[in-house]
Design a protein around this motif. Sequence first.
Motif, PDB file in Angstrom:
ATOM      1  N   ALA A  43      40.973  43.869  32.157  1.00 16.24           N
ATOM      2  CA  ALA A  43      40.373  43.475  32.927  1.00 16.24           C
ATOM      3  C   ALA A  43      40.228  42.681  33.765  1.00 16.24           C
ATOM      4  O   ALA A  43      41.295  41.664  34.034  1.00 16.24           O
ATOM      5  N   GLY A  44      39.367  42.531  35.476  1.00 16.48           N
ATOM      6  CA  GLY A  44      39.364  41.265  36.480  1.00 16.48           C
ATOM      7  C   GLY A  44      38.335  42.428  36.906  1.00 16.48           C
ATOM      8  O   GLY A  44      37.332  42.345  36.568  1.00 16.48           O
ATOM      9  N   THR A  45      38.308  41.854  38.347  1.00 15.14           N
ATOM     10  CA  THR A  45      37.414  41.701  39.530  1.00 15.14           C
ATOM     11  C   THR A  45      37.368  43.003  40.810  1.00 15.14           C
ATOM     12  O   THR A  45      38.385  43.335  40.855  1.00 15.14           O
TER      13      THR A  45
ATOM     14  N   ALA B 192      43.513  38.977  39.925  1.00 13.94           N
ATOM     15  CA  ALA B 192      44.403  38.484  38.555  1.00 13.94           C
ATOM     16  C   ALA B 192      43.833  40.334  37.588  1.00 13.94           C
ATOM     17  O   ALA B 192      42.641  39.766  37.727  1.00 13.94           O
ATOM     18  N   VAL B 193      44.442  40.580  36.557  1.00  9.26           N
ATOM     19  CA  VAL B 193      43.921  42.129  36.005  1.00  9.26           C
ATOM     20  C   VAL B 193      45.063  41.195  34.092  1.00  9.26           C
ATOM     21  O   VAL B 193      45.720  40.791  34.980  1.00  9.26           O
ATOM     22  N   GLN B 194      43.735  41.289  33.758  1.00  9.61           N
ATOM     23  CA  GLN B 194      45.392  41.129  32.196  1.00  9.61           C
ATOM     24  C   GLN B 194      44.543  42.115  31.427  1.00  9.61           C
ATOM     25  O   GLN B 194      43.914  42.636  31.246  1.00  9.61           O
TER      26      GLN B 194
ATOM     27  N   ALA C 261      32.084  41.438  41.223  1.00  8.62           N
ATOM     28  CA  ALA C 261      31.574  41.618  39.497  1.00  8.62           C
ATOM     29  C   ALA C 261      33.686  41.705  38.868  1.00  8.62           C
ATOM     30  O   ALA C 261      34.358  42.250  38.808  1.00  8.62           O
ATOM     31  N   GLN C 262      32.792  41.471  37.519  1.00  2.82           N
ATOM     32  CA  GLN C 262      33.997  41.813  35.941  1.00  2.82           C
ATOM     33  C   GLN C 262      33.523  42.928  36.438  1.00  2.82           C
ATOM     34  O   GLN C 262      32.574  43.838  35.706  1.00  2.82           O
ATOM     35  N   GLN C 263      34.943  44.043  36.014  1.00  7.89           N
ATOM     36  CA  GLN C 263      34.979  45.337  35.210  1.00  7.89           C
ATOM     37  C   GLN C 263      35.682  45.486  33.990  1.00  7.89           C
ATOM     38  O   GLN C 263      36.535  44.449  34.102  1.00  7.89           O
TER      39      GLN C 263
END
Length: 266
Positions: free
Chosen positions: A207-209, A127-129, A227-229
């Motif tokens: 924002a996402g993985t 998932a990306v927000q 990680a998160q990026q």
Amino acid sequence: MAGTSYSRTAGHAILPGTWEFVRRRGNVPDSDLLDPAERYDYDTVNADKRAEFDRLAARDLTEPPEFLQFALANGRDALSDYPGAAPLGTGAVALDTFDPALVARAAAKFGMTAQKVEDELRKFSGAVQLVELLPGQELYRTVGLTATGALYGSVTNKILGNYWEPVCPDEYDDVGHWRASTAVLAEWNGDYGYVRVQLARPVAVLAGTVGQQDLNRQPGQVLPGGAQQFFIPRLVDADLVTPVTGQPLKNIIRRTVFGARTRGTP
């Protein structure tokens, strides 16, 4: 590229003229970048060319910290054991289908085409927000000296580039742990320095993985990601508590000390 100072590359090349632009005004618009044919390779050039690079690198504004290293050149510097590598199929699979509503909203927010948004989403997994980071948020970005293989090059990776981490590299146990999590190839930068900034105003981001990154050097293996990026196009000095443009590189770029947080190193 307005508001940014340096551009990302992928090997060893240095553009002396670009160093001059940075030295003079700390900003390199697309229209002022040198033709790729004018770049040269630091590892193979003669002593006169290296002396020219060293002269430019010694200028107050463009002098890099001593620890900063060149990236590996593509297909030339073999790694017998790529830190953080894992078998194909064990990583965070990168996106290849996209939520049309997210693509449309991001394209409108960032002033980008839908195709460009989809290209960036392929660097994520899961998932990306589209969210807004608030003032006070700290961001981290790894940088290194220039390298071959990119269309244009300059002093370092782009200081105010598009991809950022919410976690300081020092918090990872070692380079393998960091590289596996963030999927940053050694071909992209030296990985021994990072930039830390703090937001002064709200900034929209994807924002996402981090998605997995294939290793051409080691077929069948990947940097797994996880990680998160944040994807932040066109981050500028006005977004930051402390601007970076025009500051000496040695003052902007911090040395990465893997495991420092767990050892209690300040």
